[in-house]
Design a protein around this motif. Structure first.
Motif, PDB file in Angstrom:
ATOM      1  N   LEU A 157       7.120  11.400  -4.996  1.00 42.90           N
ATOM      2  CA  LEU A 157       7.715  10.146  -4.541  1.00 42.90           C
ATOM      3  C   LEU A 157       8.824   9.718  -5.487  1.00 42.90           C
ATOM      4  O   LEU A 157       8.835  10.081  -6.667  1.00 42.90           O
ATOM      5  N   SER A 158       9.750   8.910  -4.980  1.00 44.13           N
ATOM      6  CA  SER A 158      10.771   8.344  -5.846  1.00 44.13           C
ATOM      7  C   SER A 158      10.142   7.269  -6.725  1.00 44.13           C
ATOM      8  O   SER A 158       9.014   6.815  -6.478  1.00 44.13           O
ATOM      9  N   GLU A 159      10.845   6.857  -7.761  1.00 44.70           N
ATOM     10  CA  GLU A 159      10.315   5.861  -8.686  1.00 44.70           C
ATOM     11  C   GLU A 159      10.102   4.514  -8.020  1.00 44.70           C
ATOM     12  O   GLU A 159       9.351   3.682  -8.531  1.00 44.70           O
ATOM     13  N   SER A 160      10.744   4.282  -6.885  1.00 43.99           N
ATOM     14  CA  SER A 160      10.638   2.984  -6.219  1.00 43.99           C
ATOM     15  C   SER A 160       9.378   2.845  -5.373  1.00 43.99           C
ATOM     16  O   SER A 160       9.058   1.753  -4.917  1.00 43.99           O
ATOM     17  N   THR A 161       8.649   3.959  -5.145  1.00 41.61           N
ATOM     18  CA  THR A 161       7.466   3.913  -4.285  1.00 41.61           C
ATOM     19  C   THR A 161       6.226   4.402  -5.014  1.00 41.61           C
ATOM     20  O   THR A 161       6.310   5.064  -6.039  1.00 41.61           O
ATOM     21  N   GLN A 162       5.074   4.051  -4.471  1.00 40.10           N
ATOM     22  CA  GLN A 162       3.808   4.524  -5.012  1.00 40.10           C
ATOM     23  C   GLN A 162       2.824   4.744  -3.880  1.00 40.10           C
ATOM     24  O   GLN A 162       3.037   4.281  -2.752  1.00 40.10           O
ATOM     25  N   SER A 163       1.747   5.451  -4.188  1.00 39.92           N
ATOM     26  CA  SER A 163       0.765   5.790  -3.163  1.00 39.92           C
ATOM     27  C   SER A 163      -0.636   5.413  -3.609  1.00 39.92           C
ATOM     28  O   SER A 163      -0.911   5.251  -4.802  1.00 39.92           O
ATOM     29  N   GLU A 164      -1.504   5.277  -2.622  1.00 35.12           N
ATOM     30  CA  GLU A 164      -2.919   4.947  -2.853  1.00 35.12           C
ATOM     31  C   GLU A 164      -3.745   5.749  -1.853  1.00 35.12           C
ATOM     32  O   GLU A 164      -3.458   5.734  -0.658  1.00 35.12           O
ATOM     33  N   ILE A 165      -4.731   6.463  -2.343  1.00 31.92           N
ATOM     34  CA  ILE A 165      -5.575   7.247  -1.446  1.00 31.92           C
ATOM     35  C   ILE A 165      -6.572   6.330  -0.746  1.00 31.92           C
ATOM     36  O   ILE A 165      -7.328   5.609  -1.392  1.00 31.92           O
ATOM     37  N   LEU A 166      -6.560   6.363   0.590  1.00 29.82           N
ATOM     38  CA  LEU A 166      -7.466   5.530   1.376  1.00 29.82           C
ATOM     39  C   LEU A 166      -8.751   6.266   1.736  1.00 29.82           C
ATOM     40  O   LEU A 166      -9.829   5.688   1.718  1.00 29.82           O
ATOM     41  N   GLN A 167      -8.632   7.532   2.100  1.00 27.85           N
ATOM     42  CA  GLN A 167      -9.794   8.332   2.478  1.00 27.85           C
ATOM     43  C   GLN A 167      -9.525   9.802   2.194  1.00 27.85           C
ATOM     44  O   GLN A 167      -8.377  10.256   2.239  1.00 27.85           O
ATOM     45  N   THR A 168     -10.574  10.527   1.884  1.00 23.98           N
ATOM     46  CA  THR A 168     -10.523  11.981   1.833  1.00 23.98           C
ATOM     47  C   THR A 168     -11.450  12.492   2.933  1.00 23.98           C
ATOM     48  O   THR A 168     -12.642  12.197   2.925  1.00 23.98           O
ATOM     49  N   VAL A 169     -10.889  13.216   3.872  1.00 22.22           N
ATOM     50  CA  VAL A 169     -11.569  13.551   5.114  1.00 22.22           C
ATOM     51  C   VAL A 169     -11.863  15.056   5.185  1.00 22.22           C
ATOM     52  O   VAL A 169     -11.046  15.877   4.783  1.00 22.22           O
ATOM     53  N   LEU A 267     -12.575  22.597   3.066  1.00 21.55           N
ATOM     54  CA  LEU A 267     -11.224  22.084   3.258  1.00 21.55           C
ATOM     55  C   LEU A 267     -11.256  20.584   3.528  1.00 21.55           C
ATOM     56  O   LEU A 267     -12.224  20.050   4.076  1.00 21.55           O
ATOM     57  N   GLU A 268     -10.169  19.895   3.147  1.00 15.48           N
ATOM     58  CA  GLU A 268     -10.130  18.446   3.342  1.00 15.48           C
ATOM     59  C   GLU A 268      -8.698  17.969   3.532  1.00 15.48           C
ATOM     60  O   GLU A 268      -7.734  18.703   3.313  1.00 15.48           O
ATOM     61  N   GLU A 269      -8.595  16.733   3.962  1.00 11.73           N
ATOM     62  CA  GLU A 269      -7.316  16.076   4.183  1.00 11.73           C
ATOM     63  C   GLU A 269      -7.372  14.703   3.533  1.00 11.73           C
ATOM     64  O   GLU A 269      -8.349  13.984   3.676  1.00 11.73           O
ATOM     65  N   ARG A 270      -6.304  14.361   2.816  1.00  8.06           N
ATOM     66  CA  ARG A 270      -6.251  13.038   2.198  1.00  8.06           C
ATOM     67  C   ARG A 270      -5.350  12.105   3.006  1.00  8.06           C
ATOM     68  O   ARG A 270      -4.237  12.473   3.372  1.00  8.06           O
ATOM     69  N   ILE A 271      -5.846  10.927   3.279  1.00  8.20           N
ATOM     70  CA  ILE A 271      -5.080   9.905   3.975  1.00  8.20           C
ATOM     71  C   ILE A 271      -4.611   8.900   2.928  1.00  8.20           C
ATOM     72  O   ILE A 271      -5.426   8.326   2.190  1.00  8.20           O
TER      73      ILE A 271
END
Length: 313
Positions: A157-169, A267-271
């Motif tokens: 991500l660029s420095e202006s954005t951030q992420s948060e993991i909601l679920q690991t599926v 295997l899993e998927e992160r939301i």
């Protein structure tokens, strides 16, 4: 020459950056190429430095151009935020929330959750835009969207954005009983040898899937067909007795496709949630976020979607 700064000039500059071409930017804007070039020259005059150099058929930002690009993104994002915030009321009953999402998550998970928000707040303007992950992230960076919920592929991500993991599926192999009889247990190798329906190679879901398989020492399986939407993948698996690797939410709790028993298949998927670091959420946007968090928790718990191991950043 008019050297006054305008939002329009910054928008044209940002489009040229994204397209890496004055010609393509002019085509998107449906204007003549000289009009775009004139906007760039005026911005360069205002900044006092060249913003681009040409390398082959592409325009590449200079150091001054890089700094101007970051500044322009922040200015346009702030302007977009102001336009949205003007009409928001403290109660959160009115206002707008613009959410971006990837295809499967937006279709199967976000749509029903945010439909409830819209029903509870009939005066609110709730919009879910579904697009490719790279377009979703770019829209968050520029302030086009308030936030995004999508499946993740380790992009930076660029420095202006951030992420948060909601679920690991969990991801499971689903097949009809005609292909894999009920009660059958397969090894991972046997499961990967089934006639599998996949997604196009460039799709984030597919890249995540193949990367995890290779990390576990497995080759990429041969897919009998690649389809661009999870619903099409599921329908093809049902109609032709093929198999599909997918999260439960994309297949449904009931139906012809059943999970195949495969020990050690992990295997899993992160939301994830993506938003600008300087984002100020209005009451309506906060309510939408709360509904998404609780809605994902409820849906995943009800359908046994959550990965046993979870995920730690």
């Amino acid at each position: 020459m008019d050297t006054q700064l305008s939002f329009r000039r910054l928008e044209v500059f940002r489009l040229v950056v994204d397209e890496r071409s004055v010609t393509r930017a002019a085509e998107v804007l449906m204007v003549a190429q000289p009009a775009v070039s004139a906007q760039l020259r005026a911005l360069e005059s205002w900044v006092g430095a060249r913003l681009f150099v040409r390398r082959g058929n592409r325009l590449v930002l200079t150091e001054a151009g890089e700094r101007t690009n970051e500044w322009a993104k922040n200015v346009l994002a702030s302007a977009a935020q102001v336009r949205r915030d003007v009409g928001d009321l403290a109660s959160g009953d009115t206002g707008r929330v613009l959410v971006a999402s990837s295809m499967a998550i937006g279709t199967y998970l976000l749509a029903p959750i945010l439909a409830k928000v819209s029903k509870q707040r009939p005066k609110a303007d709730v919009t879910v835009s579904i697009s490719r992950p790279e377009e979703v992230v770019r829209g968050v960076e520029t302030g086009e969207f308030d936030f995004a919920v999508l499946n993740w592929d380790e992009r930076e991500l660029s420095e202006s954005t951030q992420s948060e993991i909601l679920q690991t599926v969990k991801l499971s192999v689903f097949a009809t009983e005609r292909l894999v009889p009920k009660g059958t247990t397969l090894t991972v190798a046997e499961a990967l040898a089934l006639p599998l329906v996949g997604a196009p190679r460039e799709v984030v879901y597919q890249r995540n899937l193949v990367a995890q398989l290779r990390a576990d020492g497995h080759d990429e399986p041969r897919f009998v067909i690649r389809l661009g939407h999870s619903e099409a993948m599921v329908r093809a698996a049902i109609e032709h007795d093929w198999a599909v690797i997918a999260p439960r939410y994309a297949v449904g709790a009931e139906g012809p496709l059943r999970p195949v028993d495969i020990p050690d298949f992990t295997l899993e998927e992160r939301i994830v949630l993506v938003y600008r670091r300087d984002k100020h959420f209005s009451p309506l946007q906060e309510a939408a976020l709360d509904a998404i968090r609780s809605g994902l928790d409820s849906v995943c718990a009800a359908t046994d979607l959550v990965s046993d191991e979870g995920y730690q950043e």
